[in-house]
Design an enzyme around this catalytic site. Structure first.
Site, PDB file in Angstrom:
ATOM      1  N   THR A 222       0.825  -1.198   0.000  1.00 29.69           N
ATOM      2  CA  THR A 222       0.000   0.000   0.000  1.00 29.69           C
ATOM      3  C   THR A 222       0.865   1.256   0.000  1.00 29.69           C
ATOM      4  OG1 THR A 222      -0.127   0.041   2.427  1.00 29.69           O
ATOM      5  CG2 THR A 222      -1.893  -1.111   1.241  1.00 29.69           C
ATOM      6  N   ASN A 224       0.928   4.848   1.649  1.00 31.67           N
ATOM      7  CA  ASN A 224       0.367   5.598   2.773  1.00 31.67           C
ATOM      8  C   ASN A 224       0.335   7.079   2.424  1.00 31.67           C
ATOM      9  OD1 ASN A 224       0.341   3.745   5.525  1.00 31.67           O
ATOM     10  ND2 ASN A 224       1.766   3.023   3.955  1.00 31.67           N
ATOM     11  N   GLU A 274      -4.487   4.397   3.376  1.00 30.81           N
ATOM     12  CA  GLU A 274      -3.624   3.484   2.620  1.00 30.81           C
ATOM     13  C   GLU A 274      -4.301   3.080   1.326  1.00 30.81           C
ATOM     14  OE1 GLU A 274      -1.538   0.645   5.738  1.00 30.81           O
ATOM     15  OE2 GLU A 274      -3.664   0.870   6.213  1.00 30.81           O
TER      16      GLU A 274
END
Length: 327
Positions: A222, A224, A274
């Site tokens: 992911t 952020n 995320e």
């Protein structure tokens, strides 16, 4: 798109849309459109008055301008920071797409708040911004103690030969379109309603920062995001999204998780944002992403194990791809 915090720096003469415009929703757009239309009409009229052999008109072109207040008057008087649907970078981007060329952020202080309706129009709009037209919503109030309304503005402006357009309240299925209604829909997870009122997908814009890299361990890396501190956050949960990477202009598809991650950080209080991009493995740290929220999939929840969380993410991805007609 020119953004100024002083009337001295502003390009003049202007055609103005006046208001707070947080969200720049469909109702706001009805107020903004006449400012752009007046500019085009004025340019066409001036150009049409010239003989083909004459020089171009000497009258300066009007600059389609949005005039708003910074901070929001309610924030100034209450002392409480206001969460915004469109923090400044997002507001600038949307206004530019609409055709606005200049944003004037009037510093809202005690001096400005003390101006009478007549003084605000004569000193700020006419003398300093040299406006030729003003567009407002029918419920717009201005001047000391909000003592001036749209009818007053039109009457005062007429004395300066300034045209005024008053946009009526804009409704969707009988309900007024407002920033408050959009906030309510977002908090309740009614994303379809919020996007319909906005006239576009609600967006989150931020810079990619380093996280704990737990998503990579689960098989779902992911990005952020660090958002503006003033950004209004929708209901915690998982969303199907489209993501634009600013530096390359690329659009990608994915899912976004917004919340405090109760499965891995039970005591966390600050939310994280995320984004997992489908079929994308390039490093984008430091990049600015604009994330369009297209589908609200589910609320935030706590799972008994990381394996169950991983299985749910698989389900979320599959559902999003189906909703977006992706392979």
């Amino acid at each position: 798109m020119r953004v100024v915090s002083s009337t001295i720096e502003a390009v003049t003469p202007t055609s103005i849309a006046l208001g707070n415009f947080d969200g720049i929703h469909r109702g706001h757009q009805r107020v903004i459109e006449p400012a752009i239309a007046f500019t085009r009409h004025n340019h066409q009229v001036v150009a049409a008055g010239n003989h083909p052999t004459e020089q171009p008109p000497q009258s300066p072109r009007l600059c389609p301008t949005v005039v708003t207040f910074d901070p929001h008057p309610r924030e100034f008087f209450s002392g409480n920071p206001k969460r915004l649907l469109t923090p400044l970078p997002e507001k600038v981007a949307v206004l530019a797409q609409l055709g606005i060329e200049q944003l004037v952020l009037l510093p809202f202080d005690r001096e400005l708040a003390a101006l009478t309706p007549e003084e605000f129009i004569s000193e700020i709009l006419v003398k300093k911004l040299k406006t030729r037209s003003i567009s407002i919503g029918v419920d717009f109030c201005f001047g000391r103690s909000r003592s001036g309304n749209s009818t007053d503005l039109k009457a005062i402006a007429a004395g300066y030969d300034v045209e005024v357009n008053i946009a009526p309240l804009y409704k969707d299925q009988g309900d007024r379109i407002s920033s408050s209604a959009i906030r309510k829909a977002l908090v309740e997870g009614q994303l379809t309603t919020a996007n319909a009122l906005l006239g576009r997908a609600y967006t989150l814009q931020g810079k990619v920062i380093h996280g704990q890299k737990l998503g990579r361990k689960l098989g779902f890396p992911t990005a952020n995001l660090e958002l503006s501190a003033t950004k209004f956050l929708p209901k915690y949960g998982v969303y199907g999204v489209q993501v634009n990477i600013q530096s390359s202009g690329q659009n990608q598809w994915g899912i976004l998780n917004l919340g405090c991650r109760p499965t891995v950080e039970p005591n966390a209080k600050n939310p994280t944002i995320e984004v997992h991009l489908f079929d994308y493995d390039q490093h984008i740290y430091g990049e600015t992403l604009t994330v369009k929220l297209l589908h609200y999939l589910r609320p935030e929840q706590k799972f008994d194990s990381l394996q169950k969380l991983q299985a749910q993410i698989h389900t979320d991805c599959a559902r999003t791809k189906k909703l977006l007609n992706l392979p």
